[in-house]
Motif scaffolding. Sequence first.
Motif, mmCIF file in Angstrom:
data_model
loop_
_atom_site.group_PDB
_atom_site.id
_atom_site.type_symbol
_atom_site.label_atom_id
_atom_site.label_comp_id
_atom_site.label_asym_id
_atom_site.label_seq_id
_atom_site.Cartn_x
_atom_site.Cartn_y
_atom_site.Cartn_z
ATOM 1 N N ALA A 80 3.944 11.683 1.083
ATOM 2 C CA ALA A 80 3.113 10.478 0.815
ATOM 3 C C ALA A 80 3.365 9.381 2.092
ATOM 4 O O ALA A 80 2.735 8.752 2.815
ATOM 5 C CB ALA A 80 3.114 9.827 -0.318
ATOM 6 N N TYR A 81 4.708 9.395 2.262
ATOM 7 C CA TYR A 81 5.293 8.395 3.266
ATOM 8 C C TYR A 81 5.020 8.945 4.720
ATOM 9 O O TYR A 81 4.294 8.326 5.603
ATOM 10 C CB TYR A 81 6.943 8.343 3.243
ATOM 11 C CG TYR A 81 7.577 7.414 3.841
ATOM 12 C CD1 TYR A 81 8.220 6.341 3.169
ATOM 13 C CD2 TYR A 81 8.099 7.581 5.228
ATOM 14 C CE1 TYR A 81 8.737 5.468 3.922
ATOM 15 C CE2 TYR A 81 8.649 6.563 5.717
ATOM 16 C CZ TYR A 81 9.184 5.457 4.992
ATOM 17 O OH TYR A 81 9.861 4.368 5.708
ATOM 18 N N SER A 138 2.110 10.765 5.285
ATOM 19 C CA SER A 138 0.690 10.690 5.526
ATOM 20 C C SER A 138 0.308 9.241 5.662
ATOM 21 O O SER A 138 -0.688 8.824 6.442
ATOM 22 C CB SER A 138 -0.207 11.368 4.592
ATOM 23 O OG SER A 138 -0.146 10.638 3.384
ATOM 24 N N PHE A 139 0.989 8.270 4.943
ATOM 25 C CA PHE A 139 0.981 7.061 5.033
ATOM 26 C C PHE A 139 0.853 6.507 6.745
ATOM 27 O O PHE A 139 0.200 5.704 7.420
ATOM 28 C CB PHE A 139 1.709 6.078 4.301
ATOM 29 C CG PHE A 139 1.629 4.551 4.428
ATOM 30 C CD1 PHE A 139 0.569 3.872 4.008
ATOM 31 C CD2 PHE A 139 2.612 4.111 5.265
ATOM 32 C CE1 PHE A 139 0.575 2.476 4.286
ATOM 33 C CE2 PHE A 139 2.546 2.595 5.860
ATOM 34 C CZ PHE A 139 1.428 1.841 5.077
ATOM 35 N N THR A 181 -1.733 8.104 8.953
ATOM 36 C CA THR A 181 -3.016 7.321 8.843
ATOM 37 C C THR A 181 -3.286 5.776 9.177
ATOM 38 O O THR A 181 -4.033 5.693 9.768
ATOM 39 C CB THR A 181 -3.670 7.482 7.007
ATOM 40 O OG1 THR A 181 -2.714 8.197 6.395
ATOM 41 C CG2 THR A 181 -5.016 7.973 7.012
ATOM 42 N N SER A 182 -2.084 5.400 8.968
ATOM 43 C CA SER A 182 -2.102 3.594 9.488
ATOM 44 C C SER A 182 -0.659 3.665 10.288
ATOM 45 O O SER A 182 -0.037 2.661 9.760
ATOM 46 C CB SER A 182 -1.970 2.793 8.158
ATOM 47 O OG SER A 182 -3.105 3.299 7.060
ATOM 48 N N GLU A 233 1.717 6.867 -6.583
ATOM 49 C CA GLU A 233 0.497 7.961 -7.026
ATOM 50 C C GLU A 233 1.114 9.344 -6.947
ATOM 51 O O GLU A 233 0.721 10.106 -7.709
ATOM 52 C CB GLU A 233 -0.855 7.551 -6.476
ATOM 53 C CG GLU A 233 -2.020 8.352 -6.760
ATOM 54 C CD GLU A 233 -3.211 7.883 -5.786
ATOM 55 O OE1 GLU A 233 -4.414 8.664 -6.290
ATOM 56 O OE2 GLU A 233 -3.098 7.186 -5.110
ATOM 57 N N ALA A 234 1.617 9.509 -5.785
ATOM 58 C CA ALA A 234 2.154 10.882 -5.153
ATOM 59 C C ALA A 234 3.009 11.354 -6.232
ATOM 60 O O ALA A 234 3.116 12.574 -6.893
ATOM 61 C CB ALA A 234 2.904 10.698 -3.960
ATOM 62 N N ALA A 282 0.952 4.182 -2.765
ATOM 63 C CA ALA A 282 0.476 5.724 -2.423
ATOM 64 C C ALA A 282 1.626 6.564 -3.003
ATOM 65 O O ALA A 282 1.658 7.498 -3.260
ATOM 66 C CB ALA A 282 0.586 5.880 -0.718
ATOM 67 N N MET A 283 2.945 5.958 -2.795
ATOM 68 C CA MET A 283 4.296 6.774 -3.306
ATOM 69 C C MET A 283 4.110 7.082 -4.649
ATOM 70 O O MET A 283 4.562 7.878 -5.191
ATOM 71 C CB MET A 283 5.368 6.119 -2.937
ATOM 72 C CG MET A 283 5.629 6.104 -1.225
ATOM 73 S SD MET A 283 7.632 5.878 -0.847
ATOM 74 C CE MET A 283 7.502 4.059 -1.437
ATOM 75 N N GLU A 315 0.730 -1.137 -0.133
ATOM 76 C CA GLU A 315 -0.130 0.004 0.068
ATOM 77 C C GLU A 315 0.729 1.266 -0.122
ATOM 78 O O GLU A 315 0.436 2.351 -0.726
ATOM 79 C CB GLU A 315 -0.968 0.086 1.244
ATOM 80 C CG GLU A 315 -1.982 -1.168 0.895
ATOM 81 C CD GLU A 315 -3.053 -1.058 2.282
ATOM 82 O OE1 GLU A 315 -3.191 0.126 2.866
ATOM 83 O OE2 GLU A 315 -3.500 -2.094 2.545
ATOM 84 N N LEU A 316 2.123 1.155 0.739
ATOM 85 C CA LEU A 316 2.878 2.294 0.772
ATOM 86 C C LEU A 316 3.545 2.714 -0.656
ATOM 87 O O LEU A 316 3.456 3.778 -1.065
ATOM 88 C CB LEU A 316 3.959 2.224 1.900
ATOM 89 C CG LEU A 316 5.010 3.213 1.989
ATOM 90 C CD1 LEU A 316 4.567 4.619 2.231
ATOM 91 C CD2 LEU A 316 6.127 2.839 2.864
#
Lengths: 196, 196
Positions: free
Chosen positions: A101-102, A104-105, A108-109, A83-84, A80-81, A76-77
Amino acid sequence: MIRNNPTTEGRKERERAERRARILAEARALAEAEGWAAVTTRKLAQRIEYSQPVLYSHFANMEAIVTAVALEGAAELTAAMREARTGDCGPFGDTLAVARAYQSFAATSPALFEAMFTMPTSLEFGGPNSPQELVDAFVVLLETFSPMAGDRDPETFTEMAWSAIHGQVVLDLGGRLRPQERKRRMEMLVRALVGE
Amino acid sequence: MIRNNPTTEGRKERERAERRARILAEARALAEAEGWAAVTTRKLAQRIEYSQPVLYSHFANMEAIVTAVALEGAAELTAAMREARTGDCGPFGDTLAVARAYQSFAATSPALFEAMFTMPTSLEFGGPNSPQELVDAFVVLLETFSPMAGDRDPETFTEMAWSAIHGQVVLDLGGRLRPQERKRRMEMLVRALVGE
DNA sequence: TCGAATGTCTAGCGGTGCTAGCAAGTTTTT
DNA sequence: AAAAACTTGCTAGCACCGCTAGACATTCGA
């Protein structure tokens, strides 16, 4: 005979996979809600509506469950990266985007992040039998940071930049840094990494 | 009467302090030898040659013991960094020296480092009731890194530099980075922090 | 000398990860 | 169709954990 009935075989296998996934989903949800200390085999068994020993037909032990959750987190990380890092913001913009992104990952988690980096797991990094999820994650970092390396070794630079970002996220998450400076601090780091 | 016999009082107090110190010393030694998971109240009690409940007359619970060990660690890390930063190597040399001291502290006392940064403790950073050991440690970092801040805010810069070094040490210690690049990687970081 | 306070211990509670051994169900063989 | 073999899940329990209540011995103050 070793072979099972081929008509029911597929369903059984699928049901087993589903149950495995449920174990991981419940472990993750419980960890995110109440922390990893609250994730016990008894609670997990209760949540999936099976007895404790069933867990051990899917995973060798509790650590293996955490490890599996950590791998989900890595995937997932990575996503996310990816996409960022849109690619059209220039090297500096991409680096900052991935750093955020790192950040906020982890925010959030946190339990997922904890499973990946601070819980005891059997994850093997960098080795030849390192799981694909971890290799993929590092590849994204490498692709993002390499353009900023200049005449520095790209791989070493990537390790250096990644760990710098990681350190800031980790200490911030642990309440070791001033929260109100979070944004400025990360920008300052990325600026330093790319050399002004 | 509340007051004890004043002639024996001093000895008793001293013996209590000694026993407290022994608990911490044994906890630390056991953690360093077999990891924090092996540090249990039963083993600890056995090592200090008292029964389990005695531990609870010194510390509220197991977490308080870890916290106390972490504070010892903070004091030692501060001392190590102070010694490393001789002051006559220039700002860059001082920064690198402190970074290396941080690195080698974590390598030589991983359990101590773990108690300070990854074990669950009741340490309060940055707050008004933050223990002196932690304040002192940050002061050393501040003194060392501030000269490199330039026109950047010294405190934010210090947090940024510290966490960057910390991240590299943490990921390296966890086997997430290539060990053979350790030295070059840290030099690369410090160079980036001071701006070439 | 005698009650009170202090210090320490034994025993035990409710929890943990994990497993042996059994019972039911399913599949394969006869 | 019956028997044998295998699979699946359960109950019960082991050894350990952090922590505490209550008994006991010792020391202290009057």
